[in-house]
Write a protein that holds these residues in place. Structure first.
Motif, PDB file in Angstrom:
ATOM      1  N   PRO A 144      45.940  45.998  36.157  1.00 35.81           N
ATOM      2  CA  PRO A 144      46.304  44.587  35.951  1.00 35.81           C
ATOM      3  C   PRO A 144      46.991  44.384  34.611  1.00 35.81           C
ATOM      4  O   PRO A 144      46.938  45.248  33.738  1.00 35.81           O
ATOM      5  N   ALA A 145      47.633  43.227  34.460  1.00 33.06           N
ATOM      6  CA  ALA A 145      48.304  42.880  33.213  1.00 33.06           C
ATOM      7  C   ALA A 145      47.467  41.850  32.458  1.00 33.06           C
ATOM      8  O   ALA A 145      47.021  40.865  33.043  1.00 33.06           O
ATOM      9  N   ASN A 146      47.276  42.113  31.174  1.00 32.66           N
ATOM     10  CA  ASN A 146      46.591  41.125  30.345  1.00 32.66           C
ATOM     11  C   ASN A 146      47.519  39.936  30.087  1.00 32.66           C
ATOM     12  O   ASN A 146      48.742  40.084  30.052  1.00 32.66           O
ATOM     13  N   THR A 147      46.921  38.769  29.930  1.00 33.77           N
ATOM     14  CA  THR A 147      47.690  37.566  29.620  1.00 33.77           C
ATOM     15  C   THR A 147      47.312  37.086  28.223  1.00 33.77           C
ATOM     16  O   THR A 147      46.462  37.670  27.547  1.00 33.77           O
ATOM     17  N   MET A 148      47.937  35.998  27.800  1.00 33.24           N
ATOM     18  CA  MET A 148      47.623  35.446  26.488  1.00 33.24           C
ATOM     19  C   MET A 148      46.251  34.782  26.468  1.00 33.24           C
ATOM     20  O   MET A 148      45.765  34.398  25.401  1.00 33.24           O
ATOM     21  N   SER A 152      39.568  35.429  26.014  1.00 35.39           N
ATOM     22  CA  SER A 152      39.059  34.114  25.638  1.00 35.39           C
ATOM     23  C   SER A 152      37.721  33.859  26.310  1.00 35.39           C
ATOM     24  O   SER A 152      37.600  33.949  27.537  1.00 35.39           O
ATOM     25  N   ASN A 153      36.715  33.591  25.510  1.00 34.75           N
ATOM     26  CA  ASN A 153      35.346  33.370  26.011  1.00 34.75           C
ATOM     27  C   ASN A 153      34.863  34.532  26.871  1.00 34.75           C
ATOM     28  O   ASN A 153      34.082  34.350  27.804  1.00 34.75           O
ATOM     29  N   GLY A 154      35.350  35.722  26.555  1.00 32.42           N
ATOM     30  CA  GLY A 154      34.920  36.917  27.286  1.00 32.42           C
ATOM     31  C   GLY A 154      35.544  37.074  28.649  1.00 32.42           C
ATOM     32  O   GLY A 154      35.162  37.968  29.408  1.00 32.42           O
ATOM     33  N   GLY A 155      36.521  36.232  28.984  1.00 30.05           N
ATOM     34  CA  GLY A 155      37.149  36.311  30.305  1.00 30.05           C
ATOM     35  C   GLY A 155      38.262  37.340  30.350  1.00 30.05           C
ATOM     36  O   GLY A 155      38.841  37.715  29.327  1.00 30.05           O
ATOM     37  N   LYS A 156      38.569  37.796  31.557  1.00 31.28           N
ATOM     38  CA  LYS A 156      39.644  38.781  31.733  1.00 31.28           C
ATOM     39  C   LYS A 156      41.004  38.099  31.844  1.00 31.28           C
ATOM     40  O   LYS A 156      41.954  38.521  31.208  1.00 31.28           O
ATOM     41  N   TYR A 157      41.101  37.107  32.707  1.00 32.76           N
ATOM     42  CA  TYR A 157      42.344  36.352  32.894  1.00 32.76           C
ATOM     43  C   TYR A 157      43.534  37.293  33.122  1.00 32.76           C
ATOM     44  O   TYR A 157      44.571  37.189  32.474  1.00 32.76           O
ATOM     45  N   ASN A 158      43.349  38.230  34.047  1.00 31.76           N
ATOM     46  CA  ASN A 158      44.404  39.201  34.346  1.00 31.76           C
ATOM     47  C   ASN A 158      45.299  38.717  35.476  1.00 31.76           C
ATOM     48  O   ASN A 158      44.922  37.855  36.271  1.00 31.76           O
ATOM     49  N   LEU A 159      46.481  39.338  35.549  1.00 26.06           N
ATOM     50  CA  LEU A 159      47.402  39.119  36.655  1.00 26.06           C
ATOM     51  C   LEU A 159      47.733  40.450  37.295  1.00 26.06           C
ATOM     52  O   LEU A 159      47.763  41.480  36.619  1.00 26.06           O
ATOM     53  N   ASN A 160      47.985  40.415  38.595  1.00 23.31           N
ATOM     54  CA  ASN A 160      48.429  41.593  39.329  1.00 23.31           C
ATOM     55  C   ASN A 160      49.775  41.286  39.968  1.00 23.31           C
ATOM     56  O   ASN A 160      49.893  40.317  40.723  1.00 23.31           O
ATOM     57  N   ILE A 197      50.316  27.260  41.256  1.00 25.90           N
ATOM     58  CA  ILE A 197      49.656  27.341  39.953  1.00 25.90           C
ATOM     59  C   ILE A 197      48.690  28.516  39.998  1.00 25.90           C
ATOM     60  O   ILE A 197      47.901  28.652  40.931  1.00 25.90           O
ATOM     61  N   LEU A 198      48.747  29.367  38.988  1.00 27.07           N
ATOM     62  CA  LEU A 198      47.916  30.570  38.964  1.00 27.07           C
ATOM     63  C   LEU A 198      46.520  30.221  38.457  1.00 27.07           C
ATOM     64  O   LEU A 198      46.171  30.444  37.294  1.00 27.07           O
ATOM     65  N   LEU A 199      45.708  29.672  39.356  1.00 24.14           N
ATOM     66  CA  LEU A 199      44.334  29.312  39.002  1.00 24.14           C
ATOM     67  C   LEU A 199      43.534  30.586  38.744  1.00 24.14           C
ATOM     68  O   LEU A 199      43.428  31.440  39.633  1.00 24.14           O
ATOM     69  N   PRO A 200      42.951  30.758  37.558  1.00 25.06           N
ATOM     70  CA  PRO A 200      42.283  32.021  37.226  1.00 25.06           C
ATOM     71  C   PRO A 200      40.976  32.215  37.975  1.00 25.06           C
ATOM     72  O   PRO A 200      40.208  31.273  38.181  1.00 25.06           O
ATOM     73  N   GLU A 201      40.744  33.444  38.339  1.00 24.71           N
ATOM     74  CA  GLU A 201      39.470  33.796  38.971  1.00 24.71           C
ATOM     75  C   GLU A 201      38.313  33.556  38.011  1.00 24.71           C
ATOM     76  O   GLU A 201      37.203  33.217  38.431  1.00 24.71           O
ATOM     77  N   ASP A 202      38.551  33.726  36.700  1.00 27.78           N
ATOM     78  CA  ASP A 202      37.478  33.550  35.714  1.00 27.78           C
ATOM     79  C   ASP A 202      36.972  32.111  35.669  1.00 27.78           C
ATOM     80  O   ASP A 202      35.856  31.870  35.221  1.00 27.78           O
ATOM     81  N   ILE A 203      37.780  31.157  36.113  1.00 27.84           N
ATOM     82  CA  ILE A 203      37.359  29.750  36.127  1.00 27.84           C
ATOM     83  C   ILE A 203      36.933  29.310  37.519  1.00 27.84           C
ATOM     84  O   ILE A 203      35.905  28.649  37.698  1.00 27.84           O
ATOM     85  N   PHE A 204      37.710  29.700  38.523  1.00 20.93           N
ATOM     86  CA  PHE A 204      37.492  29.182  39.879  1.00 20.93           C
ATOM     87  C   PHE A 204      36.752  30.157  40.790  1.00 20.93           C
ATOM     88  O   PHE A 204      36.414  29.806  41.912  1.00 20.93           O
ATOM     89  N   GLY A 205      36.506  31.379  40.324  1.00 21.48           N
ATOM     90  CA  GLY A 205      35.811  32.363  41.139  1.00 21.48           C
ATOM     91  C   GLY A 205      36.730  32.978  42.175  1.00 21.48           C
ATOM     92  O   GLY A 205      37.957  32.792  42.142  1.00 21.48           O
ATOM     93  N   LEU A 206      36.144  33.708  43.093  1.00 20.52           N
ATOM     94  CA  LEU A 206      36.916  34.327  44.167  1.00 20.52           C
ATOM     95  C   LEU A 206      37.195  33.301  45.256  1.00 20.52           C
ATOM     96  O   LEU A 206      36.383  32.396  45.492  1.00 20.52           O
ATOM     97  N   PRO A 207      38.336  33.415  45.927  1.00 17.19           N
ATOM     98  CA  PRO A 207      38.630  32.460  47.005  1.00 17.19           C
ATOM     99  C   PRO A 207      37.662  32.611  48.147  1.00 17.19           C
ATOM    100  O   PRO A 207      37.150  33.698  48.427  1.00 17.19           O
TER     101      PRO A 207
END
Length: 276
Positions: A144-148, A152-160, A197-207
């Motif tokens: 995965p690619a790290n984002t900016m 933050s707060n221990g989250g990954k916030y990655n993109l694939n 909108i790229l809603l992060p898994e770290d906030i919204f969980g898995l679909p």
């Protein structure tokens, strides 16, 4: 005679003074010449060529849009300065995935309204990779690619990023969307349009998993003709004949006729036919 001597002395003094003055000027001239020979001539260094102008992200999002909604969110969260600072980094640069205004249409207003200010910043920064990438770079990308927002707060916030059949998709773990168009790709800034909108898994969980399709109704198979009758049993027509029906009456009559014949024979044998 005495006057002549005085004149001669005066002339001698004048000659001496002229010599001294001329000698001093000659000495000074000689020193100037020597100094000029000892001082090297310096060639002026040309001024460095000016570098390319920095890409102004606010102008790009304003003109190349429509990115009105995402720009408003960036500015409202005081993130434009952070993004512009990354855009000014010629060694790294940013790759920004900007949702179009249409991408906000299916999203409920409560989805963003219920986020804290910190979560909203993380969501927005999760649209930006802190490095310059072209579409060619994404062909064999190491996910995965790290984002900016990563860390933050221990989250990954990655993109694939996935390339398949000439199309490319970006996934946040919760949302997957295609890259619709290229807006700007000039080192060190890359800007692409995405459809969601790229809603992060770290906030919204898995679909939530898609519900399984309802099974089609299956009708019970018709029983085979001989399935109700064990092999070697009587036929169904004889088995279903009710007791006391025609077949039973015929059998009883046959039995009585045979019995009377036996009695008749016995009577004739005994000579007592008249008694019967």
């Amino acid at each position: 005679m005495k006057n002549c001597t005085s004149v001669i002395q005066i002339l001698a003094c004048l000659v001496l003074m002229v010599g001294l003055v001329g000698g001093s000027h000659s000495y000074e001239n000689a020193m100037v010449v020597l100094a000029a020979k000892k001082t090297p001539t310096l060639t002026p260094t040309p001024a460095p060529a000016p570098g390319p102008a920095f890409a102004n992200l606010t102008d790009l999002l304003s003109v190349a849009g429509p990115f009105t909604n995402i720009l408003s969110l960036f500015e409202g969260s005081d993130l434009m300065e952070t993004l512009q600072s990354q855009a000014n980094d010629r060694k790294q640069g940013p790759t920004l995935f900007a949702p179009s205004d249409l991408a906000f249409s299916p999203l409920s207003k409560k989805t963003l309204a219920n986020l804290t200010a910190e979560q909203k910043k993380e969501l927005l920064l999760a649209h930006c990779i802190p490095r310059f990438y072209t579409l060619t770079n994404f062909q064999n990308f190491s996910n995965p690619a790290n984002t900016m927002a990563t860390g933050s707060n221990g989250g990954k916030y990655n993109l694939n990023i996935t390339a398949m059949g000439g199309a490319m998709t970006v996934s946040s773990g919760y949302v997957t969307t295609p890259i619709i168009s290229t807006v700007h790709v000039t080192d060190p800034v890359a800007l692409y349009t995405v459809g969601k909108i790229l809603l992060p898994e770290d906030i919204f969980g898995l679909p939530s998993p898609s519900p399984a399709p309802a099974p089609s109704p299956v009708s019970a198979p018709a029983p085979a003709a001989d399935s109700l009758t064990p092999k070697g049993a009587a036929s169904s027509s004889s088995a279903k004949t009710p007791a006391g029906g025609p077949s039973s009456a015929h059998s009883a009559a046959s039995f009585l006729g045979a019995q009377q014949s036996i009695y008749l024979i016995l009577a004739i044998a005994d000579g007592s036919l008249l008694l019967l």
